[in-house]
Design an enzyme around this catalytic site. Structure first.
Site, PDB file in Angstrom:
ATOM      1  N   HIS A 133       0.930  -0.848   0.000  1.00  0.00           N
ATOM      2  CA  HIS A 133      -0.020   0.339  -0.133  1.00  0.00           C
ATOM      3  C   HIS A 133       0.886   1.160   0.261  1.00  0.00           C
ATOM      4  O   HIS A 133       0.097   2.087  -0.552  1.00  0.00           O
ATOM      5  CB  HIS A 133      -0.792  -0.171   0.975  1.00  0.00           C
ATOM      6  CG  HIS A 133      -1.692  -1.018   1.087  1.00  0.00           C
ATOM      7  ND1 HIS A 133      -2.567  -1.346   0.276  1.00  0.00           N
ATOM      8  CD2 HIS A 133      -1.940  -1.802   2.294  1.00  0.00           C
ATOM      9  CE1 HIS A 133      -3.691  -1.995   0.432  1.00  0.00           C
ATOM     10  NE2 HIS A 133      -3.041  -2.613   1.616  1.00  0.00           N
ATOM     11  N   ASP A 168      -3.803 -10.894  -1.292  1.00  0.00           N
ATOM     12  CA  ASP A 168      -3.541 -10.293   0.088  1.00  0.00           C
ATOM     13  C   ASP A 168      -5.001  -9.898  -0.900  1.00  0.00           C
ATOM     14  O   ASP A 168      -5.818  -9.941  -1.872  1.00  0.00           O
ATOM     15  CB  ASP A 168      -3.314  -9.349  -0.234  1.00  0.00           C
ATOM     16  CG  ASP A 168      -2.931  -8.895   1.112  1.00  0.00           C
ATOM     17  OD1 ASP A 168      -2.037  -8.842   1.953  1.00  0.00           O
ATOM     18  OD2 ASP A 168      -4.205  -7.787   1.686  1.00  0.00           O
TER      19      ASP A 168
HETATM   20 ZN   LIG Z   1      -3.731  -6.940   3.544  1.00  0.00          ZN
END
Ligand SMILES: [Zn+2]
Length: 375
Positions: A133, A168
């Site tokens: 991220h 993920d």
């Molecule tokens: Zn995650």
């Protein structure tokens, strides 16, 4: 040919804080379980202790001013302008050594990249990496430095063609953004839909821009998606894309927050579904840099990444967890005694609706993205 496993106990010097869901101990537990099974002593395995990255490695992607802020935050004290860079109470806390931790886990990713790019072996696994991220000048979603991006950039500099597969539960937004306008990296992210989960992006119509059009692929799953639908979507889309792109190296983010009992997400995969996907990735990847990622049930993390390492090395596992490991693990609240567990049908099974939604997404990808990658 050897496979490399990267780790250091130095990770345990750092702590996101007592209430933060990302617990560093999960790395130690994973390492401990793999070691207890004897999987670091195999002749085909090379254990590589992690060495810190250099600051200049981080500057390949991150801005100078952001790196300066992180270095100041490394002291662990609140800072006035940290908020503008995503730092502060909540997801991305300021804690002592946060920059050092970033240097360590990015170092391991670069060691994994070099191991594979140098031709020393075909697979390298950095369980501490996969912080997908982090943005160029902003911390996000527990991630300060984007080690997948930095690793992929080094592979590109070494003349390699890279496909990135991110399983993920959260969209791999930082990696997608870094390569959104290039056709040199194919990014594929399978995740819970941004309608119901952070970071709120990763819709199928995000397909890249300019030269990169068609080289960002998103497969957003509705909440409660189970193994059957997930594996079907993977089979429909991922192998054909990867074969058409012909990467030299596949980089994966192997977050295990997709499981039905993960406390932060709403997907309903089991460890069996995860294992099936891992075997498929192994068949697709000529060379493979595997990174960790999310996963907030620490027992799942240790067991799933041990299973992943077994798949990478073609080993069948004893279902019973080693006694020596269990004695340690119970101190951290891990009660499971077996590696895989069967998942009964969820009482709220929405398989039919989810399958219909994903048929629509798969159709869209086949119509819009696949022809561009195939050229
Ligand atoms: Zn995650």
């Amino acid at each position: 040919m050897k496979n490399a496993f990267l780790y250091t106990d130095a990770y345990l010097d750092y702590d996101y804080g007592p209430t933060h869901p990302l617990r560093i101990i999960r790395l130690k537990l994973t390492y401990g379980l793999i070691k207890s099974y004897g999987f670091l002593d195999l002749p085909s395995v090379q254990f590589i202790p992690t060495i810190k990255a250099e600051e200049k490695d981080l500057a390949a992607f991150h801005s100078e001013e952001y790196l300066n802020i992180l270095k100041q935050a490394n002291e662990g004290y609140p800072m006035g302008d940290a908020y503008f860079y995503g730092l502060g109470p909540g997801d991305n806390p300021i804690f002592p050594g946060l920059f050092n931790l970033s240097l360590l886990l990015t170092g391991a990713t670069l060691q994994a990249v070099d191991f594979v790019a140098d031709g020393k072996g075909e697979i390298a696994f950095n369980i501490a990496g996969g912080l997908h991220h982090a943005m160029r000048a902003r911390a996000s979603g527990f991630c300060y430095i984007n080690d997948p991006v930095i690793g992929i950039m080094r592979l590109l500099n070494r003349g390699k063609r890279v496909a990135y597969i991110d399983i993920d539960a959260h969209h791999g937004d930082g990696v997608q953004k870094a390569f959104y306008e290039t056709n040199q990296v194919l990014t594929i992210s399978l995740h819970e839909s941004g309608h119901t989960l952070f970071p709120g992006t990763g819709f199928e119509y995000e397909i890249g821009e300019g030269k990169g059009e068609g080289y960002s692929v998103n497969l957003p799953f509705p909440p409660h998606t189970e193994d059957e639908v997930y594996v079907w979507v993977f089979d429909e889309v991922v192998p054909e894309l990867v074969h058409a792109f012909k990467p030299d190296v596949v980089v994966t983010q192997l977050g295990v927050d997709t499981f039905y009992d993960d406390p932060l997400t709403n997907l309903h995969l089991s460890i069996l579904g995860f294992e099936r996907i891992l075997k498929k990735i192994k068949n697709l990847a000529p060379r493979w840099v595997a990174l960790g990622g999310g996963g907030y049930n620490i027992s799942n993390v240790a067991r799933a990444w041990t299973l992943a390492w077994a798949v990478m090395n073609g080993i069948e596992l004893n279902e019973k967890l080693p006694e020596s490991f269990l004695k340690e693990a119970v101190k951290f609240g891990m009660e499971e005694k077996e590696l895989r567990e069967q998942l009964g049908t969820s009482p709220h099974s929405q398989n039919k609706e989810n399958r219909m939604e994903m048929e629509r997404v798969v159709h869209y990808i086949k119509e819009t993205v696949l022809p561009r990658v195939k050229g």
